[in-house]
Scaffold this motif. Structure first.
Motif, PDB file in Angstrom:
ATOM      1  N   LEU A   1       0.833  -1.199   0.000  1.00  0.00           N
ATOM      2  CA  LEU A   1       0.000   0.000   0.000  1.00  0.00           C
ATOM      3  C   LEU A   1       0.870   1.252   0.000  1.00  0.00           C
ATOM      4  N   GLU A   2       0.396   2.264  -0.707  1.00  0.00           N
ATOM      5  CA  GLU A   2       1.044   3.572  -0.634  1.00  0.00           C
ATOM      6  C   GLU A   2       0.849   4.142   0.768  1.00  0.00           C
ATOM      7  N   PRO A   3       1.760   5.016   1.208  1.00  0.00           N
ATOM      8  CA  PRO A   3       1.644   5.542   2.579  1.00  0.00           C
ATOM      9  C   PRO A   3       0.268   6.092   2.930  1.00  0.00           C
ATOM     10  N   ASP A   4      -0.317   6.889   2.043  1.00  0.00           N
ATOM     11  CA  ASP A   4      -1.643   7.445   2.328  1.00  0.00           C
ATOM     12  C   ASP A   4      -2.680   6.354   2.509  1.00  0.00           C
ATOM     13  N   ASP A   5      -2.609   5.330   1.658  1.00  0.00           N
ATOM     14  CA  ASP A   5      -3.563   4.230   1.714  1.00  0.00           C
ATOM     15  C   ASP A   5      -3.385   3.427   2.993  1.00  0.00           C
ATOM     16  N   PHE A   6      -2.134   3.190   3.382  1.00  0.00           N
ATOM     17  CA  PHE A   6      -1.858   2.475   4.632  1.00  0.00           C
ATOM     18  C   PHE A   6      -2.443   3.246   5.816  1.00  0.00           C
ATOM     19  N   MET A   7      -2.182   4.540   5.862  1.00  0.00           N
ATOM     20  CA  MET A   7      -2.660   5.344   6.990  1.00  0.00           C
ATOM     21  C   MET A   7      -4.179   5.398   7.028  1.00  0.00           C
ATOM     22  N   ALA A   8      -4.807   5.601   5.862  1.00  0.00           N
ATOM     23  CA  ALA A   8      -6.270   5.670   5.823  1.00  0.00           C
ATOM     24  C   ALA A   8      -6.894   4.346   6.263  1.00  0.00           C
ATOM     25  N   THR A   9      -6.292   3.253   5.833  1.00  0.00           N
ATOM     26  CA  THR A   9      -6.808   1.941   6.214  1.00  0.00           C
ATOM     27  C   THR A   9      -6.650   1.719   7.716  1.00  0.00           C
TER      28      THR A   9
ATOM     29  N   ALA B   1       4.594   6.747  11.930  1.00  0.00           N
ATOM     30  CA  ALA B   1       5.475   7.833  12.366  1.00  0.00           C
ATOM     31  C   ALA B   1       6.754   7.848  11.533  1.00  0.00           C
ATOM     32  N   GLN B   2       7.269   6.670  11.200  1.00  0.00           N
ATOM     33  CA  GLN B   2       8.455   6.599  10.344  1.00  0.00           C
ATOM     34  C   GLN B   2       8.150   7.153   8.959  1.00  0.00           C
ATOM     35  N   LEU B   3       6.969   6.794   8.430  1.00  0.00           N
ATOM     36  CA  LEU B   3       6.567   7.318   7.124  1.00  0.00           C
ATOM     37  C   LEU B   3       6.467   8.835   7.163  1.00  0.00           C
ATOM     38  N   GLN B   4       5.817   9.321   8.204  1.00  0.00           N
ATOM     39  CA  GLN B   4       5.590  10.757   8.298  1.00  0.00           C
ATOM     40  C   GLN B   4       6.878  11.515   8.566  1.00  0.00           C
ATOM     41  N   GLY B   5       7.842  10.845   9.165  1.00  0.00           N
ATOM     42  CA  GLY B   5       9.101  11.504   9.454  1.00  0.00           C
ATOM     43  C   GLY B   5       9.940  11.756   8.216  1.00  0.00           C
ATOM     44  N   ASN B   6       9.594  11.109   7.117  1.00  0.00           N
ATOM     45  CA  ASN B   6      10.420  11.234   5.916  1.00  0.00           C
ATOM     46  C   ASN B   6       9.651  11.579   4.653  1.00  0.00           C
ATOM     47  N   ALA B   7       8.400  11.188   4.594  1.00  0.00           N
ATOM     48  CA  ALA B   7       7.682  11.247   3.322  1.00  0.00           C
ATOM     49  C   ALA B   7       7.145  12.648   3.020  1.00  0.00           C
ATOM     50  N   LEU B   8       7.095  12.953   1.736  1.00  0.00           N
ATOM     51  CA  LEU B   8       6.436  14.158   1.228  1.00  0.00           C
ATOM     52  C   LEU B   8       5.278  13.734   0.339  1.00  0.00           C
TER      53      LEU B   8
END
Length: 365
Positions: free
Chosen positions: A192-200, A222-229
């Motif tokens: 899953l893409e980060p947004d999809d993972f978080m929404a799920t 938190a790891q995703l959010q710490g790096n992703a744009l």
């Protein structure tokens, strides 16, 4: 970190320690498995907690019941696919199965969490078989066969999509099941893409989000959010200086700098004049700032706001480094900030000094 070797399909699970109290009995009848060894694993390490030879097609394990939901695995002989179970308030789990169909049970008497885990395993059984066949097919492709490799990549892509769609459908139907977050961690994390993972994840019931496995998912987020744009900034609510709840989403439609700071943070106070300068220049051009303070003393927090002239919305739960929003976003040092676009995407991080004005100048015409 250690991992449970025998996950259901391809995933691995980060682990924590075991806390226990009452006993829980596991009794199984597995036709055709007489004389075979069956092993019991928890998710603490790679070593079996217990093992026993099956006699007259039956076996029994007794464990100390954990204080919170915890996944256990039964491994039958050389079968690498476990039966997953979750001890609950009930005193026992009883099931019947055949050796050929294990870990799928013919009958199962237990709690709802383990029932949901069994439903998950039944649902994914065809995908397990497809994965095995794909592995066999991949081993047979000649290294020089480019068209064969390309055709296989397409099959693998379709397979991954099917795993994701099957998993998300299960999660939608079982928002209160530990099996859902287990599946999200083990089967879907890399699909899953980060947004999809978080929404799920955030579609799950709060009880599941707050479980030990939910915390593992939060750590991953938190790891995703710490790096992703270009990922959606998860919404949050925290009280302002007057005790009024403020949500990040209420600023949708504007560029928002979410700024993490504290009155006691020297580098934050040194950076504040740059932030004030940017705010004064662009505050009437579809831009604002939402300050999140890691203070514990309300008077010092409010005093610093006034002293530094921070004339934008400020929120805090006055929990210091345990600030809920800071933990949600994986903030482990301050000053820290991220810039959110009008459609709610994180488009820049940790803009300092002239960088902030330069970024806003390029975005706001």
């Amino acid at each position: 970190m250690k991992h449970l070797k025998h996950t259901f399909l391809v995933g691995i699970l980060t682990i924590l320690g075991l806390a226990a109290n009452a006993q829980f009995n596991i009794h199984g009848t597995i036709t055709g498995a007489d004389g075979k060894m069956i092993y019991l694993f928890d998710d603490e390490d790679n070593y079996a907690d217990d093992s026993v030879f099956i006699k007259n097609n039956q076996f029994n394990f007794t464990i100390k019941k954990p204080n919170k939901e915890r996944v256990y695995a039964l491994i039958l002989g050389e079968n690498q696919y476990p039966m997953l179970l979750i001890p609950g308030s009930d005193p026992a789990l009883t099931f019947t199965a055949t050796e050929a169909e294990f870990p799928i049970a013919q009958s199962l008497t237990t709690n709802e969490q383990t029932q949901a885990m069994q439903t998950y395993q039944k649902l994914f059984r065809p995908l397990v078989n497809r994965a095995l066949n794909l592995n066999i097919e991949a081993a047979r492709i000649d290294s020089a066969d480019e068209s064969g490799k390309e055709a296989f990549r397409e099959k693998a892509r379709v397979f991954s999509q099917d795993v994701a769609s099957t998993g998300k459908a299960f999660i939608k139907q079982h928002p209160k099941a530990i099996a859902s977050v287990w599946m999200l961690l083990n089967e879907l994390r890399n699909r899953l893409e980060p947004d999809d993972f978080m929404a799920t994840f955030y579609s799950l019931d709060k009880s599941v989000q707050d479980s030990r496995y939910g915390q593992m998912a939060k750590n991953y987020i938190a790891q995703l959010q710490g790096n992703a744009l270009n990922v959606t900034a998860p919404d949050f609510t925290q009280d302002d200086v007057k005790g009024k709840p403020v949500k990040l989403s209420q600023f949708r439609g504007k560029y928002v700098l979410v700024d993490f700071w504290a009155s006691w943070c020297g580098p934050c106070r040194q950076e504040n004049p740059n932030v004030v300068k940017a705010y004064e220049k662009y505050k009437n051009k579809n831009f604002t700032i939402l300050g999140v303070s890691l203070d514990q003393d309300k008077n010092r927090w409010i005093g610093a706001i006034r002293q530094d002239g921070l004339n934008w919305t400020q929120v805090s739960d006055l929990q210091g480094w345990n600030n809920e929003v800071a933990r949600q976003y994986g903030i482990n040092s301050i000053p820290a900030n991220f810039l959110v676009s009008p459609d709610g995407k994180i488009i820049a991080r940790n803009l300092r000094g002239a960088q902030l004005e330069k970024a806003l100048e390029s975005l706001i015409k």
